[in-house]
Design an enzyme around this catalytic site. Structure first.
Site, PDB file in Angstrom:
ATOM      1  N   ASN A   1      -7.291   3.256  -0.908  1.00 60.07           N
ATOM      2  CA  ASN A   1      -7.712   2.773  -2.262  1.00 60.07           C
ATOM      3  C   ASN A   1      -9.272   2.291  -2.397  1.00 60.07           C
ATOM      4  OD1 ASN A   1      -7.857   0.945  -4.492  1.00 60.07           O
ATOM      5  ND2 ASN A   1      -5.843   0.679  -4.491  1.00 60.07           N
TER       6      ASN A   1
ATOM      7  N   HIS B   1      -0.135  -1.795  -9.567  1.00 60.65           N
ATOM      8  CA  HIS B   1      -0.312  -0.908  -8.196  1.00 60.65           C
ATOM      9  C   HIS B   1       0.710   0.391  -8.487  1.00 60.65           C
ATOM     10  CE1 HIS B   1      -1.479   0.126  -4.213  1.00 60.65           C
ATOM     11  NE2 HIS B   1      -0.489  -0.096  -3.822  1.00 60.65           N
TER      12      HIS B   1
ATOM     13  N   ASP C   1       1.741   5.000  -0.041  1.00 59.18           N
ATOM     14  CA  ASP C   1       1.148   3.959  -0.643  1.00 59.18           C
ATOM     15  C   ASP C   1      -0.259   3.565  -0.186  1.00 59.18           C
ATOM     16  OD1 ASP C   1       0.607   1.361  -1.665  1.00 59.18           O
ATOM     17  OD2 ASP C   1       2.249   0.296  -0.803  1.00 59.18           O
TER      18      ASP C   1
END
Length: 1069
Positions: A200, A432, A449
């Site tokens: 991320n 998220h 994720d």
């Protein structure tokens, strides 16, 4: 495919999760830090992680004068926590809020703990629109608080009508669940699951989940690999290359990667970039479906229809219990009557039915669930967290095809299986994104994720993403322990289904053969470098690197390797020292390393002399004072008045700079006081006149200023560690001409000096010469110097090509005439600088040549077993027809009226037949072979039931997990006739390729679709296998000839019986 942007205010994670800082310009981490070594207490086993809710009521909120405010301490999981808030914002116009480790300053060295938590500002008028944000973090000494700098706008918080501040009271809640450290941080995604994640980069989780979904549709991945790119492309400016780079890393790397390169350029639709390439149409064929909008009059015979395409379907969530209910609503018939009658042509206002029915669904069906809606009553966006179910198998033919229009093809079975579930966790103001994916449609699900990939069961991927509410039980006494309904803020917002009948071709095999060589070379190099850095980074928090230079290093380097500053610290002795070691122990180690006697260890003084120190490492200078007996003696004590200066001597006649020593001077003293000493250090007469200069900086430009000998050192702003260069004055009116008469001009020259190795492009390993140039030289300067060296009168006939630092080869595209400003631009390759350029001497000036397009075309003779490579040079506006006409004048045809065609061949497969009217300017012959051949007579006279098919040579490469098909040799077309058996086709192929009976008897023929062979029997009707019209790409279907590849073994024997699938090559320019 639609590349969605999140709904209003839903830009990824809303803002970056950061530790708080009172300084807004402090660099903030863009990824979660690696775990540090945990203490035994921190690594406690936690089977059911302790969790609790803490509620903090803040009175007189608007009258608070504190810049920041802490809550009371609360305990969760045996640890002390508190909430940190900035009521007026942490240098932003938003409320800032963080979770803080309350006792971080008293915890033992190396402590670490991991928690999942959410922070909520309660809406005291409408509980459902409370603002909640979730995250997770590894807390440690460097990052003891974590949260949201921009939690919610201050204007919204302080607006009394919004409900977040009632009676000047603000209510904040923290839900904290402590996890055992090892659960998260020791997880190796590649080892555990076989897949890697994407880092991320700050609000990129939305894109990460979408990209993982696309990557795990192998047909898309294969199409992306086949999009034309070159090594001159830059990932940040090329969608195809950025995607190829990212997909390659996901497929072949062991660690997670980021999408920073892609972040700026994925705003355009991928399908636009596929136009005019071998994969044109892939996106449409996979994702495009069609529906029919209709209005049908009830009382008269009139119906209006309009066909529309879609790439995804927006399905209602509110008021629908599952996907089928949403489809029912989608095709629901609306009555147009009363005041809402339909105006039909020639019939006036009529009662009518209005609706939508589907003509066809795509092989890959993307369903966007409308989780975000505008609430007109409250004038805000809200998230719909209602329970909404979706099946593992979706049957869109249910109830006798109720969703299908009358013209739909009922022979197509619209039964879909679930491939991906994309999830949004959080509220309308942020959150998220992550994805659950079944890459091979097996029973095993994986959660992607960001950088973390885990195996998950079907319940987690489906049922737990339906949304709705669940009851959360409290585990810690002393808190608000009443049971409460907990809205599940994590729920599916996008579903990807794959049609059962298409899954074999969509979940296809993708391997390295699909990836261009230049991409493999570049990315493997990047992976190796990144892995090395990762290893160093993993231990970096426990150690520091200290680089120690001493006088011998300065004497050795200055004037040879170093001209600016004092020393190249990469070439001095380096110590990797634990951060906890005492300085005295470190000095002992230095003394041993440098051979300072035990009894004299205290003489070594270490000083940080550079004000340019890198925080990642410490750069020190070791002073050793030598006595009259040449043994180390204790150095004099340094007072605040003392300044340590380093001195270099410049000789203009020799263009030489060298280190001569160091001196302590008094700040109140003047250079005049030390002139005699400086002359002694230089070997000059004691009364020699000298000029002094302070070397100040050298990047981005040189700054070197004259020192007034009459001013004090402090007045001249000289400080510890500064560098003074001195020289004899330049002789005025002397016949002796110096190129660089003083220190500033010499340093300027050294700053821009560049020795370039020039290599012949044709004979790069043989012909090489060196030229000393300046980085500021223009394009014209450089080619003039090269032309002069080669004895060439016309510099415009010199063409230069840059060097690829990764492949150590010339770049495929030369430098255009005056296409760069300076020499420095020619030598840069991404973030690396080379000292190599390649040159050619052209037969015509380069500006004239640039108006032409040069193509290398391999001509395959119809009857002779040879391939001749011709170089065709034509104006860029020319067409393929012009290339063919030019070729006809150069090649030997089987008969005067023979027709030629131009093909694009890649990895032994034919991808394209170029139309004669296509412009040649955009044809890429760097990685794709251009092949010209005669069109056989039988192809010109195809019957109505004849088919032209691809025929490729292949052999099977068996790996432990799967069988891979390896193509080789020359591919070709073959006409097959209706009803023709394999026996008849084999006879024609054997005759065409001139293969002896004994060898041909060993060959097997197979029908291949997406790399999967189906072996044919002699009695099989070949044409029946090639009836399908919905071919997605050139690699999809072909007739395969399986046999061993003998070409390399026989390549030396030109006089042996060679077959046309391995023709010898001749090159003509």
């Amino acid at each position: 495919m639609t590349l969605m942007t999140p709904p209003l205010d839903q830009q990824g994670d809303d803002e970056m999760l950061v530790p708080h800082t009172d300084f807004a310009d402090r660099p903030q981490p863009m990824e979660v830090a690696q775990a540090e070594t945990a203490t035994a207490a921190d690594s406690q086993s936690v089977d059911d992680p302790p969790s609790a809710r803490f509620t903090w009521t803040i009175d007189n909120f608007s009258r608070l004068n504190n810049k920041k405010l802490y809550s009371d301490v609360f305990v969760v999981g045996g640890y002390k926590w508190r909430i940190l808030t900035f009521p007026k914002g942490n240098n932003v116009d938003h409320l800032s809020m963080y979770l803080d480790v309350a006792d971080s300053t008293t915890l033992p060295y190396g402590w670490s703990r991991y928690a999942q938590f959410s922070l909520t500002v309660i809406n005291q008028l409408h509980q459902k629109i409370s603002i909640r944000k979730d995250t997770q973090h590894q807390f440690n000494a460097r990052e003891s608080d974590w949260g949201f700098t921009s939690f919610m706008p201050l204007g919204e918080l302080y607006d009394p009508g919004r409900g977040y501040l009632v009676n000047d009271t603000c209510v904040v809640e923290a839900d904290v669940a402590v996890r055992k450290v090892i659960d998260y941080w020791s997880h190796d995604s590649k080892k555990e699951t076989g897949y890697v994640g994407l880092k991320n980069q700050g609000a990129t989780c939305y894109m990460n989940s979408l990209l993982q979904t696309l990557y795990h549709i192998p047909y898309i991945r294969k199409a992306v690999y086949h999009m034309p790119t070159t090594e001159n492309d830059i990932p940040s400016g090329s969608i195809p290359l950025a995607l190829q780079s990212l997909f390659y890393k996901l497929q072949y790397s062991d660690t997670s990667h980021d999408v920073q390169e892609l972040n700026r350029v994925l705003c355009e639709k991928l399908e636009d970039k596929m136009k005019g390439t071998v994969v044109e149409g892939t996106i449409q064929q996979l994702f495009e479906g069609h529906h029919m909008n209709y209005i049908e009059c009830i009382n008269v015979d009139y119906k209006s229809t309009r066909k529309e395409s879609f790439y995804d379907l927006q399905l209602d969530v509110k008021g629908c219990r599952d996907v089928y209910a949403s489809f029912d609503k989608y095709v629901e018939v609306e009555r147009l009557e009363g005041d809402n009658k339909y105006h039909a042509e020639q019939h006036g206002l009529q009662d009518a039915r209005k609706g939508v029915l589907f003509i066809d669904f795509p092989p890959v069906l993307q369903l966007q669930l409308k989780r975000f809606e505008y609430d007109f009553m409250r004038d805000i966006m809200v998230k719909i967290n209602d329970r909404y179910e979706f099946p593992l198998q979706l049957d869109l033919d249910r109830e006798n095809g109720k969703y299908l229009s009358p013209e739909a093809d009922r022979s197509v079975r619209n039964l879909y299986t679930l491939h991906s579930v994309l999830v949004h966790s959080g509220g309308v103001h942020g959150g998220h994104y992550y994805a659950y994916i079944r890459p091979t449609l097996s029973d095993q699900w994986f959660k992607f994720d960001d950088e973390r990939v885990t195996k998950e069961d079907i319940k987690r991927a489906l049922e737990e993403q339906y949304g709705g509410e669940e009851e959360l039980t409290q585990t810690n006494p002393g808190f608000n322990n009443s049971p409460f309904k907990f809205t599940k803020y994590s729920n599916a917002y996008m579903l990807v289904y794959i049609r059962e009948s298409d899954k074999e071709k969509i979940i296809c095999n993708v391997d390295e053969k699909d990836i261009a060589e230049h991409l493999r070379v570049r990315l493997k190099k990047e992976q190796e470098e990144k892995e090395q850095k990762r290893k160093e980074k993993a231990e970096a928090h426990l150690y520091t690197i200290i680089k120690v230079a001493h006088s011998e290093d300065l004497l050795e380097q200055i004037g040879k390797d170093v001209y600016f500053d004092l020393v190249d610290h990469d070439k001095v002795r380096s110590f990797r020292i634990q951060k906890q070691i005492t300085f005295n122990l470190f000095k002992e180690e230095v003394a041993k390393e440098f051979g300072i006697p035990e009894e004299a260890q205290s003489v070594g003084q270490l000083r940080e002399v550079s004000n340019k120190a890198n925080i990642a490492e410490l750069k020190l200078f070791l002073e050793v004072e030598i006595g009259q007996d040449f043994r180390p003696v204790p150095p004099p004590e340094k007072t605040k008045e003392d300044i340590l200066l380093f001195f270099k001597l410049y000789d203009p006649s020799k263009e030489e700079l060298r280190y001569v020593g160091r001196l302590f001077v008094k700040g109140s003293g003047k250079p005049l006081d030390i002139l005699k000493k400086l002359n002694e250090m230089a070997g000059f007469a004691s009364d020699q006149e000298i000029e002094l200069y302070e070397e100040i900086k050298f990047e981005p430009n040189v700054m070197c200023e004259h020192i007034d000998k009459r001013l004090t050192f402090r007045s001249s702003q000289l400080e510890d560690g500064d560098i003074v260069c001195y020289q004899k004055p330049s002789p005025v009116g002397s016949n002796e001409q110096c190129r660089y008469p003083d220190v500033p001009s010499f340093l300027e020259y050294m700053h821009n000096r560049q020795v370039v190795r020039f290599r012949s492009l044709e004979k790069s390993k043989e012909d090489e010469f060196f030229l000393e140039l300046s980085k500021l030289h223009t394009y014209d300067d450089v080619v003039e110097r090269v032309a002069h060296h080669l004895g060439l009168d016309d510099p415009s006939k010199i063409r230069l090509t840059s060097h690829n630092c990764y492949s150590q080869q010339p770049k495929p595209q030369p430098i255009k005439y005056r296409g760069v400003d300076h020499l420095s631009d020619m030598l840069v390759h991404y973030n690396q600088t080379s000292d190599i350029l390649y040159y050619e001497v052209l037969d015509i000036p380069l500006p004239e040549l640039q108006g032409l397009k040069t193509l290398k075309v391999a001509f395959h003779h119809a009857t002779k077993d040879e391939v001749v490579i011709h170089t065709i040079r034509l104006p860029k506006q020319s067409t393929v027809g012009d290339v063919i006409n030019d070729l006809k004048a150069k090649v030997e045809l089987s008969h005067p009226n023979a027709e030629l065609r131009l093909l694009e061949v890649f990895y032994h497969k034919i991808y394209k037949i170029f139309p004669h009217n296509e412009k040649i300017e955009n044809i890429n012959d760097q990685y794709w072979t251009l092949r010209a051949e005669e069109v056989p007579e039988e192809e010109k006279n195809l019957g109505p039931h004849d088919r032209l098919i691809h025929v490729y040579h292949f052999m099977k490469d068996t790996t432990p997990n799967q069988v891979q098909v390896q193509n080789f040799g020359e591919p070709f077309f073959l006409v097959i006739h209706e009803g023709e058996t394999l026996t008849e086709v084999k006879m024609r192929i054997q005759k065409k390729l001139q293969v002896p009976d004994e060898e041909f008897s060993k060959w097997k023929l197979a029908f291949l679709s997406l790399g999967r062979p189906e072996y044919l029997q002699d009695s099989d009707i070949v044409s029946s296998r090639f009836q399908r019209k919905d071919v997605y790409g050139a690699w999809e279907q072909y007739l395969g000839l399986e046999h061993s590849d003998n070409a390399p073994k026989r390549s030396y024997a030109a006089n042996q019986n060679r077959h046309t699938f391995e023709k010898p090559v001749k090159i003509y320019n």
